[in-house]
Motif scaffolding. Structure first.
Motif, PDB file in Angstrom:
ATOM      1  N   GLU A 903     -76.785 -49.132 -68.113  1.00 30.20           N
ATOM      2  CA  GLU A 903     -77.552 -47.805 -68.442  1.00 30.20           C
ATOM      3  C   GLU A 903     -76.688 -47.263 -69.629  1.00 30.20           C
ATOM      4  O   GLU A 903     -76.950 -46.864 -70.705  1.00 30.20           O
ATOM      5  CB  GLU A 903     -77.476 -46.814 -67.427  1.00 30.20           C
ATOM      6  CG  GLU A 903     -78.612 -47.168 -66.154  1.00 30.20           C
ATOM      7  CD  GLU A 903     -78.705 -46.218 -65.217  1.00 30.20           C
ATOM      8  OE1 GLU A 903     -78.040 -45.294 -65.385  1.00 30.20           O
ATOM      9  OE2 GLU A 903     -79.547 -46.569 -64.085  1.00 30.20           O
ATOM     10  N   VAL A 904     -75.296 -47.375 -69.470  1.00 29.21           N
ATOM     11  CA  VAL A 904     -74.502 -46.569 -70.578  1.00 29.21           C
ATOM     12  C   VAL A 904     -74.439 -47.241 -71.956  1.00 29.21           C
ATOM     13  O   VAL A 904     -74.434 -46.819 -72.687  1.00 29.21           O
ATOM     14  CB  VAL A 904     -72.852 -46.510 -69.971  1.00 29.21           C
ATOM     15  CG1 VAL A 904     -71.954 -46.159 -71.094  1.00 29.21           C
ATOM     16  CG2 VAL A 904     -72.977 -45.492 -68.801  1.00 29.21           C
ATOM     17  N   SER A 905     -74.633 -48.893 -71.524  1.00 27.32           N
ATOM     18  CA  SER A 905     -74.672 -49.646 -72.784  1.00 27.32           C
ATOM     19  C   SER A 905     -75.802 -49.109 -73.795  1.00 27.32           C
ATOM     20  O   SER A 905     -75.886 -49.224 -74.717  1.00 27.32           O
ATOM     21  CB  SER A 905     -74.622 -51.195 -72.265  1.00 27.32           C
ATOM     22  OG  SER A 905     -74.918 -52.080 -73.282  1.00 27.32           O
ATOM     23  N   GLU A 906     -77.058 -49.041 -72.974  1.00 26.59           N
ATOM     24  CA  GLU A 906     -78.259 -48.786 -73.475  1.00 26.59           C
ATOM     25  C   GLU A 906     -78.219 -47.271 -74.217  1.00 26.59           C
ATOM     26  O   GLU A 906     -78.828 -47.063 -75.442  1.00 26.59           O
ATOM     27  CB  GLU A 906     -79.524 -48.598 -72.721  1.00 26.59           C
ATOM     28  CG  GLU A 906     -79.968 -49.830 -72.227  1.00 26.59           C
ATOM     29  CD  GLU A 906     -81.027 -49.966 -71.317  1.00 26.59           C
ATOM     30  OE1 GLU A 906     -82.189 -49.014 -71.467  1.00 26.59           O
ATOM     31  OE2 GLU A 906     -81.286 -50.757 -70.234  1.00 26.59           O
ATOM     32  N   LEU A 907     -77.563 -46.142 -73.612  1.00 29.93           N
ATOM     33  CA  LEU A 907     -77.199 -45.072 -74.056  1.00 29.93           C
ATOM     34  C   LEU A 907     -76.512 -44.973 -75.414  1.00 29.93           C
ATOM     35  O   LEU A 907     -76.479 -44.267 -76.548  1.00 29.93           O
ATOM     36  CB  LEU A 907     -76.953 -44.087 -73.037  1.00 29.93           C
ATOM     37  CG  LEU A 907     -77.906 -43.686 -72.001  1.00 29.93           C
ATOM     38  CD1 LEU A 907     -77.206 -43.079 -70.916  1.00 29.93           C
ATOM     39  CD2 LEU A 907     -79.032 -43.051 -72.454  1.00 29.93           C
ATOM     40  N   LEU A 908     -75.344 -45.805 -75.169  1.00 27.14           N
ATOM     41  CA  LEU A 908     -74.441 -46.075 -76.398  1.00 27.14           C
ATOM     42  C   LEU A 908     -75.103 -46.549 -77.632  1.00 27.14           C
ATOM     43  O   LEU A 908     -75.111 -45.951 -78.709  1.00 27.14           O
ATOM     44  CB  LEU A 908     -73.394 -46.963 -76.049  1.00 27.14           C
ATOM     45  CG  LEU A 908     -72.015 -46.137 -75.122  1.00 27.14           C
ATOM     46  CD1 LEU A 908     -71.174 -47.492 -74.885  1.00 27.14           C
ATOM     47  CD2 LEU A 908     -71.387 -45.326 -76.108  1.00 27.14           C
ATOM     48  N   ALA A 909     -75.860 -47.506 -77.384  1.00 31.01           N
ATOM     49  CA  ALA A 909     -76.910 -48.068 -78.585  1.00 31.01           C
ATOM     50  C   ALA A 909     -77.761 -46.668 -79.183  1.00 31.01           C
ATOM     51  O   ALA A 909     -77.706 -46.682 -80.419  1.00 31.01           O
ATOM     52  CB  ALA A 909     -77.635 -49.279 -78.089  1.00 31.01           C
ATOM     53  N   ARG A 912     -75.378 -44.194 -80.992  1.00 28.49           N
ATOM     54  CA  ARG A 912     -75.033 -44.773 -82.311  1.00 28.49           C
ATOM     55  C   ARG A 912     -76.065 -44.875 -83.404  1.00 28.49           C
ATOM     56  O   ARG A 912     -75.911 -44.531 -84.504  1.00 28.49           O
ATOM     57  CB  ARG A 912     -74.377 -45.985 -82.279  1.00 28.49           C
ATOM     58  CG  ARG A 912     -73.088 -46.178 -81.394  1.00 28.49           C
ATOM     59  CD  ARG A 912     -72.673 -47.587 -81.086  1.00 28.49           C
ATOM     60  NE  ARG A 912     -71.236 -47.557 -80.346  1.00 28.49           N
ATOM     61  CZ  ARG A 912     -70.802 -48.089 -79.202  1.00 28.49           C
ATOM     62  NH1 ARG A 912     -71.788 -49.108 -78.895  1.00 28.49           N
ATOM     63  NH2 ARG A 912     -69.676 -48.015 -78.848  1.00 28.49           N
ATOM     64  N   SER A 913     -77.489 -45.114 -83.103  1.00 28.99           N
ATOM     65  CA  SER A 913     -78.321 -45.273 -83.868  1.00 28.99           C
ATOM     66  C   SER A 913     -78.904 -43.816 -84.428  1.00 28.99           C
ATOM     67  O   SER A 913     -79.015 -43.708 -85.464  1.00 28.99           O
ATOM     68  CB  SER A 913     -79.644 -45.931 -83.185  1.00 28.99           C
ATOM     69  OG  SER A 913     -80.791 -45.909 -83.797  1.00 28.99           O
ATOM     70  N   GLY A 914     -78.664 -42.796 -83.449  1.00 30.93           N
ATOM     71  CA  GLY A 914     -78.936 -41.590 -83.743  1.00 30.93           C
ATOM     72  C   GLY A 914     -77.999 -40.893 -84.956  1.00 30.93           C
ATOM     73  O   GLY A 914     -78.286 -40.400 -85.832  1.00 30.93           O
TER      74      GLY A 914
END
Length: 923
Positions: A903-909, A912-914
């Motif tokens: 989940e953290v990996s998805e939120l990190l992506a 960063r995209s934001g």
């Protein structure tokens, strides 16, 4: 149409009515099943019989709440269920109670005589002895009242006599002299288990015993100088060089005209006191053993009231402590008192009277327990090849405690010097002095034929008769249908305090007596296996109920809670639910009235939910729409309306909760089970489903009639099934509402006689979809609050979601719009920037409200979020890369870390995209 409910939930208005009706209707009566397979699947429990003198306390209520939950749950699951109630005659406690009454009347049992005294006790029992069972009835215990027993009933008395005679015939009961724990107030022997030990600061007296030849002296150390009047030797250790030359010499016993010998015995500890110990065989168990080894005289120097009993002695007739003071003064005057030291010691007190126990040589009846203990140990030991034991303990730690005690058990003193109890079936012959033991009163001595017979005056230890209960309540020694159907019982729920008093003795007696009773099936007889002989298959030891500060409840501390008073304030269901929600194996309960108040609010929430549902049923009826109530109580769960997400979801969650409750109760996790029901009923049914379903409960001309009818049918069916789910925990509330659902014409006499909702783990996908919808609604509500959106104002939102999540959210658009006060939902592909944004692994959502984006503030927010997520990711990677951690951590913990890392990996992506999108916007 459902019955109309009062506006306010009032437990007092419904509980006494239902409690009385359940008893009057004999609702829990369980005949013996004729079918052998049904009998084998029976769920049978024996209530730990409270003393006939007792009143309900929190420990009783915990025990009975746990047992009642299991009885109701098993009954609703279709098992033949029998819970047997009864009371114990409580020899010492009851005799004390009646003797106090006699004192107030200025008389005594001695003045009345034995026969009239026993009649008086029976009279007391008829008048006051049913109080605790009446309290159980008021609290709704679902026991079979038709089988209520009292341990002095005629049938049980016959069984007790049969057991005693058989054991005597088998050479296991004998009469002899031994040191017993003597209660000088009650004037009876009590078992080791009935002695409470208390640490006190006492004195250690050093006394000089002169050698008879005048060549010197020996100094002994004692904590009880008054017992020196009964000394018959002084013992020293044979390896103690200080006394080697004195062994065999004679000493002058101070304050008497007797001489006693110095003997060598390993029991003497060179490190204690002076290394020389006085030996008083009639007043100390260790001294008794020394006396047996050396053939010493056993001189009794105290009477039954712990007064010195030595006619001609200056101390004759003195209380033991008065005598102690006088003896110490006389020793000092004679120059024989060397010194007195403070000495920490453990004092044995009678559990019943609080009197200091006086070890005393007494002629008693004993049961040899070695052979019985062997079977009782085997019943709890793991079998060959890892086979499970015949009896399982939960928590497991009590199995070890039980085994340690059983392997160090001593012969059981089963006689008591009382008038109330099962009188020992033995007759003393006045001609030949022999004893005749018989099932019926003999007309002549079995040894010499004389008719000069007097029955033994002692009665049996109360625990002797209660130890037989698992089979005597079913008619043993007769071969009854009940015995064939219900023995062994399935479960014993009890407290640690009677693990040895009662549990161990039931195991010994059950294995011994029932092991000798063959089983007859289909006309063929075969010997019972150990597993078929045990009195129960499982023992669950429940915790203590402490006060809110985790202090043990005691009258001295003034923190005792009367459960009846708490029930009057909050209702039985709320108190039961409090105990269940805090009852975890091996963990004590810190009872909190604040928790009870919260569960009283929970009951009120359910009541109001029922009123809302019934109101909609009435409105539907006015529009010509009725609810089909047939088969609801026998249906596993409500049939889901396949056209709507919320109905599929609530049905799946009901089945999943039922499955989880089944699993929790199967492991005696009452806390998990209660909390699962609480979360489902309050959180999912009331807070979510009822709010969502309001969208479809429309009865106007232009409403979707088909959707409304389906929604109402599913709502009522789900609520009815949810009441069945809750019923074992809150029987009164659910009974009242269930009958109201059926407008007083239910398909059974009680909700407790209907099917428990079937459990299932299915529905994971629909639950995941609904979880996304709930998370979106929760996120929008939080954002509205952060942005200061007025409560009644609707706002548009933008959602950026994965394809799968977007499909679920689009389908639930109407739900989101109503429950989050959203005017429109736009699904977008571009990252969402600015204020009013929240991110989850499934979606990003932004509440579009008239506020300009503060680029610097947004960048700062995203950078903080990025730093937090990177730190969390680093920690997870460190743990998952640590071989030592992976080897030791439980599998569920490791799985949880892995899921969160993903989940953290998805939120990190996303974060960063934001930041990248914000940078491009700034350029």
């Amino acid at each position: 149409m459902p019955q109309e409910l009062a506006k306010t939930y009032d437990p007092a208005a419904i509980e006494e009515r239902w409690a009385k009706r359940w008893v009057d209707d004999d609702l829990w009566r369980q005949p013996s099943p004729a079918d052998a397979d049904t009998a084998r699947d029976a769920f049978t429990m024996l209530l730990p019989p409270p003393n006939v003198t007792g009143r309900l306390h929190m420990g009783h209520m915990l025990n009975q709440t746990e047992m009642d939950i299991l009885a109701r749950w098993n009954r609703m699951r279709g098992r033949t269920t029998l819970w047997v109630p009864g009371t114990d005659h409580a020899g010492i406690a009851t005799q004390m109670m009646v003797e106090r009454q006699l004192v107030s009347e200025k008389t005594s049992r001695q003045e009345l005589g034995r026969e009239r005294f026993v009649e008086r006790v029976w009279q007391w029992r008829e008048e006051y002895g049913g109080a605790i069972l009446d309290q159980m009835k008021r609290l709704g215990a679902s026991v079979d009242w038709s089988r209520e027993y009292f341990t002095m009933d005629a049938g049980l008395s016959t069984a007790v006599r049969e057991a005693f005679v058989r054991l005597h015939e088998q050479g296991l009961i004998y009469r002899g002299k031994y040191i017993v724990n003597w209660d000088p107030v009650q004037q009876t022997a009590v078992s080791d288990l009935e002695v409470v030990h208390e640490d006190r600061l006492g004195k250690l007296y050093h006394v000089r015993y002169p050698l008879a030849d005048g060549t010197g002296s020996v100094v002994i150390a004692t904590t009880r100088p008054e017992t020196m009047l009964g000394d018959t030797a002084v013992a020293v250790n044979p390896q103690d060089a200080r006394y080697a030359a004195l062994i065999g010499k004679m000493l002058k016993l101070p304050l008497t005209d007797r001489e006693i010998a110095i003997v060598a015995d390993d029991w003497a500890n060179p490190e204690f006191g002076t290394g020389a110990v006085k030996v008083t065989p009639a007043h100390d168990p260790n001294d008794f053993a020394i006396g047996e080894r050396h053939g010493l005289q056993q001189l009794t120097i105290m009477d039954a009231e712990a007064h010195i009993d030595l006619p001609g002695s200056p101390y004759h007739g003195l209380d033991r402590y008065v005598a102690r003071t006088r003896i110490v003064e006389d020793l000092e005057a004679a120059g024989l008192l060397v010194e007195i030291k403070d000495h920490a010691m453990s004092i044995g007190l009678s559990q019943r009277t609080g009197a200091v126990i006086e070890p005393r040589l007494s002629t008693q009846w004993f049961l040899k327990v070695e052979k019985l203990a062997e079977k009782a140990i085997a019943a709890v030991e793991t079998g060959l090849n890892g086979e499970p034991p015949a009896i399982k303990f939960t928590p497991e730690q009590y199995r070890k405690t039980y085994m340690e005690w059983m392997r160090n058990i001593h012969d059981w003193c089963i006689s008591r010097q009382l008038w109330w109890g099962h009188r020992i079936p033995a007759w003393h012959c006045g001609a030949c002095a022999q004893i005749t033991v018989a099932r019926e009163t003999p007309g002549a001595c079995a040894h010499c034929g004389s008719d000069r017979l007097e029955q033994e005056t002692d009665v049996l230890d109360t625990w002797f008769s209660s130890g037989l209960l698992p089979f005597t309540v079913f008619g043993w020694p007769e071969k009854t249908a009940d015995l064939a159907a219900f023995y062994p019982t399935q479960l014993l729920v009890t407290g640690f305090d009677i693990l040895f008093f009662w549990v161990a003795r039931m195991v010994m007696f059950g294995c011994w007596f029932m092991g000798q009773e063959p089983i007859v099936e289909g006309g063929i007889s075969h010997e019972r296996t150990l597993a078929e002989s045990v009195p129960f298959r499982e023992v669950y030891i429940h915790a203590l109920v402490r006060d809110a500060e985790r202090q043990k409840m005691s009258k001295t501390k003034g923190n005792v809670l009367d459960p009846i008073e708490v029930v009057k304030q909050y209702g039985t269901d709320a108190v039961r639910f409090t105990l269940a929600a805090m009852a975890s194996p091996g963990t004590d309960i810190a009872f909190s009235e604040a928790r009870t108040e919260g569960y009283r609010a929970f009951a009120n929430k359910i009541w109001n939910a029922a009123r809302f549902i019934f109101m909609n049923v009435e409105r539907a009826a006015e529009a010509g729409v009725t609810v089909d109530l047939t088969a609801l109580a026998t249906a596993p769960v409500a049939d889901a309306d396949p056209g709507f997400l919320e109905t599929q979801w609530i049905t799946a969650r009901l089945a999943q909760t039922a499955a989880a409750v089944d699993a929790a109760l199967g492991q005696y996790r009452y806390d998990d089970a209660a909390n699962l029901v609480y979360q489902f009923f309050w959180g999912e049914l009331c807070d979510w489903y009822l709010e969502i379903v309001k969208l479809r409960l429309q009865w106007t001309v232009d409403a979707d009639a088909v959707a409304a009818r389906a929604a109402l049918q599913t709502l009522v069916a789900t609520f009815e099934a949810s009441l069945r789910l809750l019923s074992p925990f809150m029987p009164f509330l659910t009974e009242e509402l269930w009958h109201a659902v059926y407008d007083g014409a239910p398909p059974a006499k009680s909700i407790a006689l209907c099917a428990y909702p079937s459990g299932s783990a299915d529905g994971a996908e629909v639950c995941a979809q609904m979880s996304d919808v709930q998370e979106l609604i929760t996120s929008v509500r939080a954002l509205r609050k952060e942005l200061g959106v007025p409560e009644k104002e609707t706002v548009p939102v933008q959602v950026r979601a994965s394809e799968h999540a977007a499909e679920s959210l689009r389908a639930a658009r109407a739900i989101v719009e109503r429950m989050a006060r959203v005017s429109a939902i736009a699904f977008v592909a571009a990252p969402l920037l600015g204020t009013g944004v929240r991110s989850t692994t499934a979606f990003d959502v932004q509440v579009v409200y008239e506020k300009q984006i503060d680029v610097a503030a947004e960048r700062e927010r995203l950078e903080r979020e990025l730093a937090k997520l990177e730190k969390e990711q680093s920690g997870a990677e460190a743990k998952l890369g640590n071989e030592s951690f992976l080897a030791k951590a439980p599998a569920p913990v490791i799985d949880g870390i892995r899921r969160r890392a993903a989940e953290v990996s998805e939120l990190l992506a996303k974060t960063r995209s934001g930041l990248e999108a914000l940078a491009s916007k700034q350029q």
